[in-house]
Motif scaffolding. Structure first.
Motif, PDB file in Angstrom:
ATOM      1  N   PHE A  71       0.956  -1.245  -0.065  1.00  0.00           N
ATOM      2  CA  PHE A  71      -0.040  -0.113  -0.038  1.00  0.00           C
ATOM      3  C   PHE A  71       0.838   1.271   0.124  1.00  0.00           C
ATOM      4  O   PHE A  71       0.449   2.205  -0.594  1.00  0.00           O
ATOM      5  CB  PHE A  71      -0.872  -0.075   1.384  1.00  0.00           C
ATOM      6  N   ALA A  72       2.044   1.269   0.567  1.00  0.00           N
ATOM      7  CA  ALA A  72       3.017   2.474   0.582  1.00  0.00           C
ATOM      8  C   ALA A  72       3.278   2.572  -0.977  1.00  0.00           C
ATOM      9  O   ALA A  72       3.280   3.653  -1.314  1.00  0.00           O
ATOM     10  CB  ALA A  72       4.204   2.258   1.535  1.00  0.00           C
ATOM     11  N   GLY A  73       3.690   1.492  -1.473  1.00  0.00           N
ATOM     12  CA  GLY A  73       4.009   1.961  -3.047  1.00  0.00           C
ATOM     13  C   GLY A  73       2.968   2.151  -3.794  1.00  0.00           C
ATOM     14  O   GLY A  73       3.066   2.970  -4.787  1.00  0.00           O
ATOM     15  N   GLY A  74       1.605   1.689  -3.402  1.00  0.00           N
ATOM     16  CA  GLY A  74       0.442   2.336  -4.221  1.00  0.00           C
ATOM     17  C   GLY A  74       0.075   3.574  -4.015  1.00  0.00           C
ATOM     18  O   GLY A  74      -0.320   4.327  -4.635  1.00  0.00           O
ATOM     19  N   ALA A  75       0.601   4.041  -2.764  1.00  0.00           N
ATOM     20  CA  ALA A  75       0.025   5.506  -2.311  1.00  0.00           C
ATOM     21  C   ALA A  75       0.819   6.427  -3.134  1.00  0.00           C
ATOM     22  O   ALA A  75       0.535   7.357  -3.514  1.00  0.00           O
ATOM     23  CB  ALA A  75      -0.096   5.423  -0.620  1.00  0.00           C
ATOM     24  N   LEU A  76       2.375   5.982  -2.807  1.00  0.00           N
ATOM     25  CA  LEU A  76       3.176   6.815  -3.490  1.00  0.00           C
ATOM     26  C   LEU A  76       3.026   6.928  -4.946  1.00  0.00           C
ATOM     27  O   LEU A  76       3.201   7.921  -5.789  1.00  0.00           O
ATOM     28  CB  LEU A  76       4.674   6.475  -3.233  1.00  0.00           C
ATOM     29  N   ALA A  77       2.655   5.858  -5.749  1.00  0.00           N
ATOM     30  CA  ALA A  77       2.410   5.926  -7.148  1.00  0.00           C
ATOM     31  C   ALA A  77       1.132   6.688  -7.466  1.00  0.00           C
ATOM     32  O   ALA A  77       1.205   7.489  -8.466  1.00  0.00           O
ATOM     33  CB  ALA A  77       2.316   4.566  -7.659  1.00  0.00           C
ATOM     34  N   SER A  78       0.191   6.652  -6.685  1.00  0.00           N
ATOM     35  CA  SER A  78      -0.988   7.407  -7.106  1.00  0.00           C
ATOM     36  C   SER A  78      -0.910   8.803  -6.443  1.00  0.00           C
ATOM     37  O   SER A  78      -1.267   9.551  -7.405  1.00  0.00           O
ATOM     38  CB  SER A  78      -2.258   6.616  -6.462  1.00  0.00           C
ATOM     39  N   ALA A  79      -0.133   9.185  -5.683  1.00  0.00           N
ATOM     40  CA  ALA A  79       0.224  10.463  -5.461  1.00  0.00           C
ATOM     41  C   ALA A  79       0.755  11.355  -6.585  1.00  0.00           C
ATOM     42  O   ALA A  79       0.718  12.248  -6.889  1.00  0.00           O
ATOM     43  CB  ALA A  79       1.321  10.593  -4.130  1.00  0.00           C
ATOM     44  N   LEU A  80       1.896  10.292  -7.435  1.00  0.00           N
ATOM     45  CA  LEU A  80       2.443  10.897  -8.246  1.00  0.00           C
ATOM     46  C   LEU A  80       1.754  11.039  -9.864  1.00  0.00           C
ATOM     47  O   LEU A  80       1.962  11.732 -10.592  1.00  0.00           O
ATOM     48  CB  LEU A  80       3.859  10.161  -8.855  1.00  0.00           C
ATOM     49  N   ALA A  81       0.707  10.126  -9.938  1.00  0.00           N
ATOM     50  CA  ALA A  81       0.078  10.036 -10.931  1.00  0.00           C
ATOM     51  C   ALA A  81      -1.002  11.278 -11.107  1.00  0.00           C
ATOM     52  O   ALA A  81      -1.003  11.591 -12.247  1.00  0.00           O
ATOM     53  CB  ALA A  81      -0.808   8.871 -10.912  1.00  0.00           C
ATOM     54  N   GLY A  82      -1.350  11.755 -10.100  1.00  0.00           N
ATOM     55  CA  GLY A  82      -2.309  13.046 -10.111  1.00  0.00           C
ATOM     56  C   GLY A  82      -1.507  14.181 -10.717  1.00  0.00           C
ATOM     57  O   GLY A  82      -1.822  14.631 -12.099  1.00  0.00           O
ATOM     58  N   PRO A  83      -0.396  14.527 -10.519  1.00  0.00           N
ATOM     59  CA  PRO A  83       0.477  15.630 -10.939  1.00  0.00           C
ATOM     60  C   PRO A  83       0.957  15.202 -12.499  1.00  0.00           C
ATOM     61  O   PRO A  83       0.888  15.947 -13.216  1.00  0.00           O
ATOM     62  CB  PRO A  83       1.745  15.611 -10.045  1.00  0.00           C
ATOM     63  N   ALA A  84       1.320  13.921 -12.671  1.00  0.00           N
ATOM     64  CA  ALA A  84       1.678  13.487 -14.039  1.00  0.00           C
ATOM     65  C   ALA A  84       0.541  13.570 -14.936  1.00  0.00           C
ATOM     66  O   ALA A  84       0.681  13.817 -15.871  1.00  0.00           O
ATOM     67  CB  ALA A  84       2.200  12.089 -13.811  1.00  0.00           C
ATOM     68  N   TYR A  85      -0.636  13.416 -14.623  1.00  0.00           N
ATOM     69  CA  TYR A  85      -1.748  13.675 -15.397  1.00  0.00           C
ATOM     70  C   TYR A  85      -1.962  14.791 -15.647  1.00  0.00           C
ATOM     71  O   TYR A  85      -2.263  15.416 -16.878  1.00  0.00           O
ATOM     72  CB  TYR A  85      -3.175  12.935 -14.919  1.00  0.00           C
ATOM     73  N   GLY A  86      -1.730  15.811 -14.726  1.00  0.00           N
ATOM     74  CA  GLY A  86      -2.068  17.235 -15.045  1.00  0.00           C
ATOM     75  C   GLY A  86      -0.778  17.867 -15.938  1.00  0.00           C
ATOM     76  O   GLY A  86      -1.194  18.817 -16.740  1.00  0.00           O
ATOM     77  N   HIS A  87       0.342  17.428 -15.976  1.00  0.00           N
ATOM     78  CA  HIS A  87       1.363  17.909 -16.970  1.00  0.00           C
ATOM     79  C   HIS A  87       1.463  17.128 -18.129  1.00  0.00           C
ATOM     80  O   HIS A  87       1.713  17.920 -18.886  1.00  0.00           O
ATOM     81  CB  HIS A  87       2.562  17.738 -15.901  1.00  0.00           C
ATOM     82  N   TRP A  88       1.343  15.965 -18.083  1.00  0.00           N
ATOM     83  CA  TRP A  88       1.556  14.961 -19.307  1.00  0.00           C
ATOM     84  C   TRP A  88       0.176  14.374 -19.934  1.00  0.00           C
ATOM     85  O   TRP A  88       0.518  13.388 -20.959  1.00  0.00           O
ATOM     86  CB  TRP A  88       2.855  14.243 -19.025  1.00  0.00           C
ATOM     87  N   GLY A  89      -0.756  14.371 -19.219  1.00  0.00           N
ATOM     88  CA  GLY A  89      -1.872  13.641 -19.396  1.00  0.00           C
ATOM     89  C   GLY A  89      -1.910  12.166 -19.311  1.00  0.00           C
ATOM     90  O   GLY A  89      -0.924  11.824 -18.319  1.00  0.00           O
ATOM     91  N   TRP A  90      -2.744  11.480 -19.877  1.00  0.00           N
ATOM     92  CA  TRP A  90      -2.720   9.905 -19.517  1.00  0.00           C
ATOM     93  C   TRP A  90      -1.331   9.451 -19.766  1.00  0.00           C
ATOM     94  O   TRP A  90      -0.871   8.442 -19.107  1.00  0.00           O
ATOM     95  CB  TRP A  90      -3.872   9.443 -20.508  1.00  0.00           C
ATOM     96  N   GLY A  91      -0.795   9.679 -20.766  1.00  0.00           N
ATOM     97  CA  GLY A  91       0.885   9.201 -21.061  1.00  0.00           C
ATOM     98  C   GLY A  91       1.671   9.301 -19.900  1.00  0.00           C
ATOM     99  O   GLY A  91       2.383   8.491 -19.617  1.00  0.00           O
ATOM    100  N   GLY A  92       1.631  10.434 -18.944  1.00  0.00           N
ATOM    101  CA  GLY A  92       2.279  10.512 -17.900  1.00  0.00           C
ATOM    102  C   GLY A  92       1.978   9.623 -16.744  1.00  0.00           C
ATOM    103  O   GLY A  92       2.674   8.893 -16.204  1.00  0.00           O
ATOM    104  N   VAL A  93       0.695   9.219 -16.704  1.00  0.00           N
ATOM    105  CA  VAL A  93       0.146   8.226 -15.894  1.00  0.00           C
ATOM    106  C   VAL A  93       0.926   6.903 -15.898  1.00  0.00           C
ATOM    107  O   VAL A  93       1.242   6.163 -15.251  1.00  0.00           O
ATOM    108  CB  VAL A  93      -1.513   8.164 -15.623  1.00  0.00           C
ATOM    109  N   CYS A  94       0.860   6.770 -17.521  1.00  0.00           N
ATOM    110  CA  CYS A  94       1.222   5.255 -17.807  1.00  0.00           C
ATOM    111  C   CYS A  94       2.844   5.068 -17.794  1.00  0.00           C
ATOM    112  O   CYS A  94       3.429   4.096 -17.212  1.00  0.00           O
ATOM    113  CB  CYS A  94       0.852   5.080 -19.355  1.00  0.00           C
ATOM    114  N   ALA A  95       3.521   6.351 -17.730  1.00  0.00           N
ATOM    115  CA  ALA A  95       4.994   6.394 -17.650  1.00  0.00           C
ATOM    116  C   ALA A  95       5.119   5.867 -16.084  1.00  0.00           C
ATOM    117  O   ALA A  95       6.018   5.163 -15.619  1.00  0.00           O
ATOM    118  CB  ALA A  95       5.528   7.596 -17.856  1.00  0.00           C
ATOM    119  N   VAL A  96       4.287   6.330 -14.970  1.00  0.00           N
ATOM    120  CA  VAL A  96       4.430   6.066 -13.679  1.00  0.00           C
ATOM    121  C   VAL A  96       4.425   4.638 -13.516  1.00  0.00           C
ATOM    122  O   VAL A  96       4.945   3.954 -12.624  1.00  0.00           O
ATOM    123  CB  VAL A  96       3.480   7.034 -12.756  1.00  0.00           C
TER     124      VAL A  96
END
Length: 408
Positions: free
Chosen positions: A366-391
């Protein structure tokens, strides 16, 4: 391998079941495993309750969905914290009393969340509710302990199937009910279910008289030592953190793609129906349990990572092609649940302190999941869906590479 745990517990034989025969079902009762699975489903739904409701919450608070996406990671951090502090107590305290108290605390926090007037108050309520909804992880070691050796993974898989059914319910039912009645009603409904099922689960547990040695949280202090002395447990923790992080980044951000103006522009209810693809996990869980019992955990984890690696580029294509998104959703759920069944079975059987080992395993995931989801939000805001897939792709690489280097 013996655990360096500083806290041990003893259960008196006469304390296994208290009261007249027939009034309190024993652990071997037919009701025990199904009820644990259902309780697990409700718990999992609580952790992911906010994810499909982000567009509705944002609208209610006058914000944007991407600006409140961090609420999803708050829930996961809260659950990880609850696991870290409460799950080790399964080795040393009366489970029945602890389960009842945690269920009531979680229900109360969900009610407070439903009445919150801003994201700060809602985040605090979600944090407390998620930290208290660790009931199934207090009981999974008991399920594994009482299962026949040749069917242990199947019994663990039954509980895991309940977990993923809850995740599907959170997205599908949460989206539908939220669209019809508002997100606050969803929180109140979850509070009622949590209280009822938590108390019912506590009722069927065996009465235990335990004499604790050491401080209340001595099991927490023993977690690093247990991991350090068990290479198999360490690999299970890291690999599941990588797998769960990849899944979490994709699944908690999916509502932004499906319901966002830059994505498919679906309603919250329609986007929630996409969660039905998560039922693949509930179907795969018992199959994975059988494969682990037959071929061992390592082969199943390797296969799961291959499936997840295929799903990431499909998710990226899914930003423009719905068919690819549907195929990716099935693959990533199959990969996650197969990996989870294998790794958790390994974690529960690799030391003499299963509750402490299970704490290390689930907290890592869950720590790994929480950190990844915390990064996914800003990644989506900056780079769109491709940023989420990169994370997601980065988490898979890190999870496998770290354990491969350590193994050599």
């Amino acid at each position: 391998m013996s655990s360096p745990s500083a806290a041990t517990s003893r259960t008196t034989p006469e304390g296994e079941v208290r009261g007249a025969p027939g009034k309190r079902p024993s652990v071997s009762s037919r009701l025990f495993l199904p009820l644990i699975a259902v309780c697990t489903a409700v718990t999992a739904a609580n952790i992911y309750l906010a994810a499909p409701l982000l567009p509705l919450i944002a609208h209610d608070f006058g914000s944007t969905p991407s600006a409140v996406a961090w609420l999803a990671s708050v829930a996961q951090f809260g659950y990880a914290a609850g696991l870290l502090f409460f799950a080790p107590l399964g080795d040393s305290v009366n489970r029945r009393r602890l389960v009842a108290v945690l269920a009531l605390v979680a229900a109360a926090a969900l009610v407070v969340g439903a009445a919150s007037a801003g994201t700060g108050a809602l985040a605090g309520a979600v944090l407390v509710a998620s930290a208290a909804t660790v009931v199934p992880q207090l009981l999974v070691p008991l399920v594994a302990e009482r299962a026949p050796a040749d069917r242990r993974a199947r019994h663990v898989a039954a509980v895991i199937a309940g977990l993923f059914t809850g995740i599907v319910a959170a997205r599908v039912l949460g989206g539908l009910v939220g669209q019809a009645y508002g997100w606050r009603v969803v929180f109140v409904g979850a509070a009622v279910l949590t209280a009822v099922l938590g108390l019912a689960t506590a009722y069927i547990l065996p009465a235990q008289r335990r004499r604790r040695e050491g401080s209340l949280f001595a099991g927490l202090a023993a977690v690093p030592g247990v991991v350090r002395h068990s290479p198999d447990l360490w690999r299970a923790c890291v690999r599941q953190a990588g797998m769960y992080g990849a899944w979490s980044a994709l699944w908690t951000s999916l509502a932004l793609l499906l319901a966002g103006g830059e994505g498919y522009g679906m309603t919250t209810a329609a986007a929630g129906l996409f969660g039905l693809f998560g039922l693949a996990a509930s179907v795969v869980a018992p199959l994975a349990g059988g494969l682990v019992d037959r071929f061992g955990a390592a082969k199943v984890v390797r296969s799961a990572y291959l499936l997840a690696a295929v799903s990431v580029p499909l998710f990226w294509l899914g930003g423009q092609a719905m068919a690819a998104l549907c195929a990716a959703a099935v693959l990533v759920h199959a990969a996650l649940v197969a990996s989870h069944v294998a790794n958790q079975t390994l974690a529960l059987t690799t030391t003499s302190a299963p509750a402490t080992a299970n704490t290390a395993y689930v907290v890592s995931g869950f720590a790994g999941g929480a950190l990844a989801s915390a990064l996914a939000g800003p990644a989506y805001g900056h780079w769109g869906w491709g940023g989420v897939c990169a994370v997601a792709g980065a988490w898979l690489v890190l999870g496998w590479a770290a354990t491969a280097v350590r193994a050599r």
